[in-house]
Design a protein around this motif. Structure first.
Motif, PDB file in Angstrom:
ATOM      1  N   GLU A 735     -31.977  25.927  60.233  1.00  0.00           N
ATOM      2  CA  GLU A 735     -31.239  24.744  59.817  1.00  0.00           C
ATOM      3  C   GLU A 735     -29.793  25.106  59.455  1.00  0.00           C
ATOM      4  O   GLU A 735     -28.854  24.360  59.782  1.00  0.00           O
ATOM      5  CB  GLU A 735     -31.937  24.069  58.631  1.00  0.00           C
ATOM      6  CG  GLU A 735     -33.290  23.445  58.962  1.00  0.00           C
ATOM      7  CD  GLU A 735     -33.191  22.254  59.906  1.00  0.00           C
ATOM      8  OE1 GLU A 735     -32.064  21.751  60.125  1.00  0.00           O
ATOM      9  OE2 GLU A 735     -34.228  21.826  60.438  1.00  0.00           O
ATOM     10  N   ASP A 736     -29.612  26.234  58.803  1.00  0.00           N
ATOM     11  CA  ASP A 736     -28.249  26.679  58.471  1.00  0.00           C
ATOM     12  C   ASP A 736     -27.471  27.026  59.735  1.00  0.00           C
ATOM     13  O   ASP A 736     -26.310  26.640  59.891  1.00  0.00           O
ATOM     14  CB  ASP A 736     -28.319  27.886  57.535  1.00  0.00           C
ATOM     15  CG  ASP A 736     -26.937  28.414  57.189  1.00  0.00           C
ATOM     16  OD1 ASP A 736     -26.214  27.715  56.458  1.00  0.00           O
ATOM     17  OD2 ASP A 736     -26.594  29.518  57.652  1.00  0.00           O
ATOM     18  N   TRP A 737     -28.133  27.760  60.655  1.00  0.00           N
ATOM     19  CA  TRP A 737     -27.474  28.131  61.919  1.00  0.00           C
ATOM     20  C   TRP A 737     -27.134  26.891  62.734  1.00  0.00           C
ATOM     21  O   TRP A 737     -26.041  26.784  63.303  1.00  0.00           O
ATOM     22  CB  TRP A 737     -28.392  29.062  62.718  1.00  0.00           C
ATOM     23  CG  TRP A 737     -27.888  29.324  64.099  1.00  0.00           C
ATOM     24  CD1 TRP A 737     -27.004  30.283  64.488  1.00  0.00           C
ATOM     25  CD2 TRP A 737     -28.208  28.583  65.284  1.00  0.00           C
ATOM     26  NE1 TRP A 737     -26.747  30.196  65.838  1.00  0.00           N
ATOM     27  CE2 TRP A 737     -27.485  29.154  66.349  1.00  0.00           C
ATOM     28  CE3 TRP A 737     -29.024  27.491  65.550  1.00  0.00           C
ATOM     29  CZ2 TRP A 737     -27.559  28.676  67.654  1.00  0.00           C
ATOM     30  CZ3 TRP A 737     -29.103  27.002  66.850  1.00  0.00           C
ATOM     31  CH2 TRP A 737     -28.392  27.592  67.885  1.00  0.00           C
ATOM     32  N   ARG A 738     -28.038  25.925  62.791  1.00  0.00           N
ATOM     33  CA  ARG A 738     -27.785  24.679  63.539  1.00  0.00           C
ATOM     34  C   ARG A 738     -26.551  23.981  62.991  1.00  0.00           C
ATOM     35  O   ARG A 738     -25.681  23.525  63.765  1.00  0.00           O
ATOM     36  CB  ARG A 738     -28.997  23.764  63.446  1.00  0.00           C
ATOM     37  CG  ARG A 738     -28.793  22.361  64.008  1.00  0.00           C
ATOM     38  CD  ARG A 738     -29.993  21.473  63.744  1.00  0.00           C
ATOM     39  NE  ARG A 738     -29.755  20.099  64.149  1.00  0.00           N
ATOM     40  CZ  ARG A 738     -29.136  19.176  63.421  1.00  0.00           C
ATOM     41  NH1 ARG A 738     -28.683  19.490  62.199  1.00  0.00           N
ATOM     42  NH2 ARG A 738     -28.959  17.946  63.881  1.00  0.00           N
ATOM     43  N   SER A 739     -26.455  23.879  61.678  1.00  0.00           N
ATOM     44  CA  SER A 739     -25.302  23.203  61.072  1.00  0.00           C
ATOM     45  C   SER A 739     -24.002  23.919  61.423  1.00  0.00           C
ATOM     46  O   SER A 739     -22.990  23.283  61.771  1.00  0.00           O
ATOM     47  CB  SER A 739     -25.474  23.128  59.555  1.00  0.00           C
ATOM     48  OG  SER A 739     -26.578  22.304  59.221  1.00  0.00           O
ATOM     49  N   ARG A 740     -24.032  25.232  61.327  1.00  0.00           N
ATOM     50  CA  ARG A 740     -22.809  26.000  61.647  1.00  0.00           C
ATOM     51  C   ARG A 740     -22.439  25.851  63.118  1.00  0.00           C
ATOM     52  O   ARG A 740     -21.248  25.746  63.465  1.00  0.00           O
ATOM     53  CB  ARG A 740     -23.019  27.469  61.297  1.00  0.00           C
ATOM     54  CG  ARG A 740     -23.029  27.748  59.788  1.00  0.00           C
ATOM     55  CD  ARG A 740     -23.084  29.227  59.477  1.00  0.00           C
ATOM     56  NE  ARG A 740     -24.415  29.797  59.630  1.00  0.00           N
ATOM     57  CZ  ARG A 740     -24.797  30.582  60.599  1.00  0.00           C
ATOM     58  NH1 ARG A 740     -23.926  30.929  61.551  1.00  0.00           N
ATOM     59  NH2 ARG A 740     -26.025  31.051  60.655  1.00  0.00           N
ATOM     60  N   THR A 741     -23.432  25.843  63.976  1.00  0.00           N
ATOM     61  CA  THR A 741     -23.168  25.741  65.419  1.00  0.00           C
ATOM     62  C   THR A 741     -22.597  24.378  65.773  1.00  0.00           C
ATOM     63  O   THR A 741     -21.608  24.271  66.519  1.00  0.00           O
ATOM     64  CB  THR A 741     -24.474  25.987  66.203  1.00  0.00           C
ATOM     65  OG1 THR A 741     -24.969  27.296  65.896  1.00  0.00           O
ATOM     66  CG2 THR A 741     -24.239  25.863  67.699  1.00  0.00           C
ATOM     67  N   LEU A 742     -23.204  23.315  65.242  1.00  0.00           N
ATOM     68  CA  LEU A 742     -22.727  21.971  65.559  1.00  0.00           C
ATOM     69  C   LEU A 742     -21.377  21.683  64.912  1.00  0.00           C
ATOM     70  O   LEU A 742     -20.605  20.850  65.413  1.00  0.00           O
ATOM     71  CB  LEU A 742     -23.755  20.928  65.114  1.00  0.00           C
ATOM     72  CG  LEU A 742     -25.082  20.925  65.870  1.00  0.00           C
ATOM     73  CD1 LEU A 742     -26.012  19.859  65.293  1.00  0.00           C
ATOM     74  CD2 LEU A 742     -24.851  20.664  67.367  1.00  0.00           C
ATOM     75  N   ALA A 743     -21.088  22.355  63.801  1.00  0.00           N
ATOM     76  CA  ALA A 743     -19.833  22.106  63.087  1.00  0.00           C
ATOM     77  C   ALA A 743     -18.645  22.871  63.672  1.00  0.00           C
ATOM     78  O   ALA A 743     -17.532  22.740  63.170  1.00  0.00           O
ATOM     79  CB  ALA A 743     -20.004  22.468  61.614  1.00  0.00           C
ATOM     80  N   ALA A 744     -18.877  23.661  64.703  1.00  0.00           N
ATOM     81  CA  ALA A 744     -17.770  24.399  65.306  1.00  0.00           C
ATOM     82  C   ALA A 744     -16.747  23.408  65.879  1.00  0.00           C
ATOM     83  O   ALA A 744     -17.116  22.404  66.482  1.00  0.00           O
ATOM     84  CB  ALA A 744     -18.296  25.318  66.414  1.00  0.00           C
ATOM     85  N   PRO A 745     -15.432  23.676  65.692  1.00  0.00           N
ATOM     86  CA  PRO A 745     -14.407  22.758  66.221  1.00  0.00           C
ATOM     87  C   PRO A 745     -14.478  22.672  67.746  1.00  0.00           C
ATOM     88  O   PRO A 745     -14.672  23.682  68.441  1.00  0.00           O
ATOM     89  CB  PRO A 745     -13.085  23.397  65.766  1.00  0.00           C
ATOM     90  CG  PRO A 745     -13.464  24.271  64.604  1.00  0.00           C
ATOM     91  CD  PRO A 745     -14.832  24.782  64.916  1.00  0.00           C
ATOM     92  N   ARG A 746     -14.323  21.434  68.266  1.00  0.00           N
ATOM     93  CA  ARG A 746     -14.349  21.215  69.713  1.00  0.00           C
ATOM     94  C   ARG A 746     -13.311  20.172  70.075  1.00  0.00           C
ATOM     95  O   ARG A 746     -12.991  19.289  69.275  1.00  0.00           O
ATOM     96  CB  ARG A 746     -15.742  20.765  70.169  1.00  0.00           C
ATOM     97  CG  ARG A 746     -16.821  21.800  69.981  1.00  0.00           C
ATOM     98  CD  ARG A 746     -18.180  21.301  70.496  1.00  0.00           C
ATOM     99  NE  ARG A 746     -19.210  22.319  70.252  1.00  0.00           N
ATOM    100  CZ  ARG A 746     -19.906  22.423  69.126  1.00  0.00           C
ATOM    101  NH1 ARG A 746     -19.681  21.556  68.138  1.00  0.00           N
ATOM    102  NH2 ARG A 746     -20.778  23.386  68.972  1.00  0.00           N
ATOM    103  N   ASN A 747     -12.857  20.253  71.296  1.00  0.00           N
ATOM    104  CA  ASN A 747     -11.897  19.278  71.816  1.00  0.00           C
ATOM    105  C   ASN A 747     -12.656  18.004  72.181  1.00  0.00           C
ATOM    106  O   ASN A 747     -13.499  18.022  73.072  1.00  0.00           O
ATOM    107  CB  ASN A 747     -11.204  19.839  73.049  1.00  0.00           C
ATOM    108  CG  ASN A 747     -10.110  18.920  73.563  1.00  0.00           C
ATOM    109  OD1 ASN A 747     -10.314  17.719  73.686  1.00  0.00           O
ATOM    110  ND2 ASN A 747      -8.965  19.495  73.877  1.00  0.00           N
ATOM    111  N   PRO A 748     -12.384  16.878  71.514  1.00  0.00           N
ATOM    112  CA  PRO A 748     -13.125  15.645  71.787  1.00  0.00           C
ATOM    113  C   PRO A 748     -13.082  15.221  73.250  1.00  0.00           C
ATOM    114  O   PRO A 748     -14.071  14.725  73.786  1.00  0.00           O
ATOM    115  CB  PRO A 748     -12.452  14.615  70.883  1.00  0.00           C
ATOM    116  CG  PRO A 748     -11.896  15.424  69.751  1.00  0.00           C
ATOM    117  CD  PRO A 748     -11.450  16.701  70.378  1.00  0.00           C
ATOM    118  N   LYS A 749     -11.912  15.402  73.922  1.00  0.00           N
ATOM    119  CA  LYS A 749     -11.821  14.985  75.317  1.00  0.00           C
ATOM    120  C   LYS A 749     -12.720  15.844  76.204  1.00  0.00           C
ATOM    121  O   LYS A 749     -13.370  15.352  77.132  1.00  0.00           O
ATOM    122  CB  LYS A 749     -10.375  15.057  75.789  1.00  0.00           C
ATOM    123  CG  LYS A 749      -9.472  14.013  75.138  1.00  0.00           C
ATOM    124  CD  LYS A 749      -8.067  14.063  75.706  1.00  0.00           C
ATOM    125  CE  LYS A 749      -7.195  12.968  75.075  1.00  0.00           C
ATOM    126  NZ  LYS A 749      -5.806  12.993  75.608  1.00  0.00           N
TER     127      LYS A 749
END
Length: 881
Positions: A735-749
């Motif tokens: 659960e901690d790893w999932r949160s960190r992975t999904l929270a990584a900055p990404r270019n919306p476009k």
């Protein structure tokens, strides 16, 4: 205690002052054993092993015990459980005290009995009835069946059966011999195979054959309460325990069927008739009923026997599927039947109170002359004494309360034996003039069945015919119901259930009429008819605590692998039916139904993980394994037919790879293997790293490395992933790893381009060549909304941590509006459109549709709201096929 109590209780009058003082303390098994040891130690040494001397001391012990119990009972100091436990303990103590001395005496004349291998053979003293159930009253007979594990030799002239027959005769004689009004116990051995004409002692092989070839329903009721009550004399504890275990397995196989056994209904009716005959015989013998109606509190209407009969009948009916109900004690059974939903809690509580009062009255009348009577005295003065002892202020109050209680018990008793559905008496082939054509069509399929089956099938079909209108809708519902009846025809037990329980028939009719899916579900799993006995089904939410307790109790039994698997499958099907019945009431939103189905999957998955490990029988601690749910399970959006998308991860433990792989393979079998109860779930493990080519269980470090370079669509899958069960520490890491992975900055476009491309591929993979709108896959449908929300999580979770929560599409869409990532009013409109489409999809599936489609115009508003939401998210999803 006052003089009035002492005057009423004959045995209590025989206590001296010290004994009366000691009677103020509870009479426990330990205390009885201590007093007995004092009796034995007071004997001369040469009499301490003499059966006649021991019997004399047992009579004295009983005199003290009955007097003390009477003193405590009539002062309302002793609860019923204390009296039952004390008398049951005394019976076992008496048998164990006499047997060694009797065996030794008999060995001096007949030699030592042994089996074919030369090992000692002991007598198994099987307590039946109240002795077996631990419910002896103060003047009960003890019902005994005597058996030995196997026959063998004793000496040249006698075998083990003859030896133990002599021991059994002497045991019964010493127990029942009366000296100066004192005895130990009256003994009844007529419950043995073939009754009075049967052998006094029987081998276990012969007993098993009797069960298979001759056992009758009333004997199944009797053997429900059977247990070995003595300790070994010559056999080793291990050998004696093995013999007892074999007997118990034989007993359970005889008493309980492997399914819910509604053929017992006919047996229950026969047994009720036998009770009525006993009651009439007791009335003719007593002639004491004129002053107080039916005075026998045991055999009379609304008496003890009817309460016991309710508990026993329901236990035998349902105990095949639910081992938790395989207990002999009446009060325990009533509690468990209520917990299992087989008896209304209010009824169970009332029957328990009634049982206690009737048993206390029974004890009080037996204290008078230490006789086995169950009749309330007809004389007003004597009955007034009884009322006072029971704590009533007036005789009228006692009579009225007792009459009311017995009347209600009788009503509940009659509920167990309702009249069967009326069946026509004419024979098949001559009914065309009076039988509706839609019934005749289905009766023709039964022309090779027995006359009994044909008659019962016709009764069930006629009942369905009366419940459905003679129009197109009614005919469709009748066809679904008739298909169910045809399916259960081979298992006549279910025809018996529908015939004997009109409320169950009503519930089946409502389900079948409301939903083709429900009708098909019942037809595929007819064992679920059992669940419809519960009048609460569909009227309240799921009691998960009760579900957990019952499931764990069933899994705790010593069952083979398939039966353990079937416990999970049957529990799943039963709970799905309960959720379905709740769903069809129409007041529960679709997301709440999905929540319940997801909770059910979580619970069953946790049990399957444990069962799969135990089935491997591997020594040592089990390795860390975490089960991750993806897709519908991960998002807690399960439907009635959803697959389980699973990923299994472990700690980095190279030495455990083989064990983990075997565990995963066994888990897959436990979940997806087809047994006699069907499948539990279809399982898809292809979302694991490297798909079908990857390891079944992925080590944590390998899982983490893989996702460092995984494609965006695999990150998208993580938005609907969660830890479900297994090792909690490993689950917390995920659960901690999932949160960190999904929270990584990404270019919306960039996210928008990749998710849009994935949306095109998914649409292409689900072609729709009809003019209708596919609620799930077509543009503007459910997948559009779900993909849009997932894309926004990937693009913006780095700045809005609450988007990381796995709370489902609807809640996340609301949070997107709250953060201003889409206009709030647009988010609300899309959420309402999505909720409506999910509801429509749900209804169409319940109506039996394989694919949820409808005319485009009927969902135009919802589609427009979802399309506007997609556009506001900056996504270029296809607008048409």
């Amino acid at each position: 205690m006052n003089d009035r109590v002492a005057q009423w209780s004959g045995p209590a009058r025989r206590l001296d002052a010290a004994e009366r003082t000691n009677a103020e303390q509870p009479i426990t098994p330990d205390r009885i054993t201590l007093v007995w040891r004092q009796h034995v130690q007071a004997l001369p040494t040469h009499e301490q092993h003499d059966a006649a001397a021991l019997a004399r001391e047992l009579r004295g012990l009983r005199r003290w015990l009955i007097g003390s119990l009477a003193w405590r009972d009539l002062a309302h100091d002793a609860p019923l459980a204390e009296i039952e436990a004390a008398m049951t303990c005394f019976a076992a103590l008496a048998i164990d005290a006499l047997l060694p001395a009797l065996v030794a005496e008999t060995e001096r004349r007949m030699g030592q009995p042994s089996d074919a291998e030369g090992q000692p053979v002991d007598l198994l003293v099987i307590g039946m009835g109240k002795l077996g159930a631990g419910e002896l009253n103060v003047s009960s007979d003890i019902d005994l069946v005597l058996a030995i594990p196997a026959n063998g030799g004793a000496n040249a002239d006698h075998d083990a059966l003859e030896f133990h027959a002599h021991v059994a005769d002497r045991l019964a004689t010493l127990l029942r011999t009366e000296v100066s009004r004192d005895f130990v116990f009256r003994v009844d051995t007529r419950l043995r195979p073939f009754g009075d004409v049967g052998p006094r002692v029987i081998t276990l092989d012969a007993l098993e054959h009797y069960f298979m070839a001759h056992g009758r329903f009333w004997e199944r009721c009797a053997w429900l309460k059977a247990r070995v009550v003595n300790a070994p004399v010559r056999m080793s504890a291990q050998a004696f325990s093995a013999a007892c275990q074999r007997l118990d397995e034989m007993r359970q196989a005889f008493v309980f069927r492997r399914y819910t056994d509604y053929t017992t209904i006919d047996g229950l009716r026969d047994l009720a008739a036998r009770i009525g005959e006993q009651r009439r015989a007791a009335q003719l013998k007593s002639r004491a009923t004129a002053a107080f109606g039916d005075a026998d509190v045991k055999l009379g209407r609304g008496g003890i026997r009817e309460i016991e009969f309710i508990a026993q009948g329901l236990a035998i009916t349902h105990g095949g599927r639910n081992p938790w109900l395989r207990v002999p004690a009446t009060r325990t059974l009533l509690t468990r039947l209520a917990s299992a939903g087989r008896l209304e809690a209010e009824h169970a509580a009332f029957l328990d109170r009634a049982y206690v009062l009737l048993r206390r009255i029974e004890h009080a009348v037996q204290y008078v002359a230490d006789q086995q009577t169950h009749a309330i005295p007809p004389d007003d003065a004597q009955r007034s004494e009884l009322a006072t002892m029971m704590g009533f202020e007036t005789l009228a109050g006692f009579d009225e309360a007792l009459s009311e209680i017995r009347s209600r018990v009788a009503q509940l008793f009659d509920l167990i034996l309702p009249p069967p559905l009326a069946a026509r008496s004419t024979q098949l082939g001559t009914r065309t003039g009076e039988t509706p054509s839609r019934i005749l069509t289905w009766l023709a399929a039964a022309n090779r069945e027995s006359e009994t089956t044909q008659r019962k099938l016709e009764a069930v079909l006629s009942a369905f015919d009366n419940r459905f209108a003679q129009d197109e809708t009614g005919n469709e519902a009748f066809t679904r119901a008739a298909r169910l009846a045809q399916t259960i025809m081979k298992r006549r037990t279910y025809l018996d259930l529908l015939s004997a329980h009109p409320p169950v028939m009503d519930r089946v009719a409502r389900l079948v009429q409301a939903s083709p899916f429900a009708a098909d579900y019942l037809t595929r799993h007819p064992i679920l008819l059992d669940e419809l006995i519960d009048p609460r089904i569909g009227s309240r939410g799921i009691d998960w605590a009760a579900f957990d307790a019952e499931l764990d109790a069933q899994l705790a039994g010593e069952l083979d692998t398939e039966r353990h698997m079937n416990v999970l499958r049957d529990a799943h099907h039963a709970q799905v039916l309960r959720i379905l019945a709740l769903d069809l009431q129409g007041s529960t939103p679709v997301e709440a139904i999905s929540d319940e189905l997801s909770l059910l999957a979580d619970r069953l998955l946790a049990r399957a993980v444990d069962c799969a490990w135990r089935a491997l029988k591997i020594d040592g601690p089990r390795p860390a394994l975490a089960v991750l749910g993806y897709g519908r399970l991960g998002a807690k959006e399960m439907g009635y037919a959803s697959d389980l998308d699973l990923v299994l991860i472990s700690e980095d433990a190279p030495d455990d790879v083989e064990r983990l792989t075997r565990w995963a393979q066994r888990l897959q079998s436990w979940l997806s293997l087809a047994t006699t109860s069907g499948r539990l779930f279809e399982v898809d493990l292809r979302l694991r790293p490297d798909g079908a080519a990857g390891l079944l269980v992925t080590p944590r470090s390998a899982f983490e490395r893989y996702h460092e370079t995984s494609a965006l669509w695999e990150k998208q899958a993580l938005t609907r992933a969660r830890f479900v069960t297994g090792d909690t520490a490993l689950g917390a890491w995920f659960e901690d790893w999932r949160s960190r992975t999904l929270a990584a900055p990404r270019n919306p476009k960039e996210v928008g381009r990749e998710v849009s491309a994935m949306r095109v591929r998914v649409l292409d993979g689900h072609p729709n060549k009809t003019p209708d709108f596919d609620l799930k896959h077509d543009p503007g449908g459910l997948v559009d909304m779900e993909f849009a929300v997932q894309a926004m999580v990937l693009a913006h979770a780095s700045r809005h941590a609450d988007l990381l929560d796995n709370v489902g599409t609807l809640a996340l869409a609301g949070r997107l509006g709250a953060h201003g990532l889409v206009p709030p009013e647009m988010a609300d409109a899309a959420r309402e459109g999505y909720r409506t489409l999910r509801g429509l999809q749900h209804v169409l599936r319940l109506r039996g549709a394989d694919v949820a489609r409808m005319a485009p115009a009927e969902a135009s508003g919802q589609r427009a709201a979802i399309r506007a939401f997609v556009a506001a998210c900056g996504l270029a999803f296809p607008e048409r096929r």
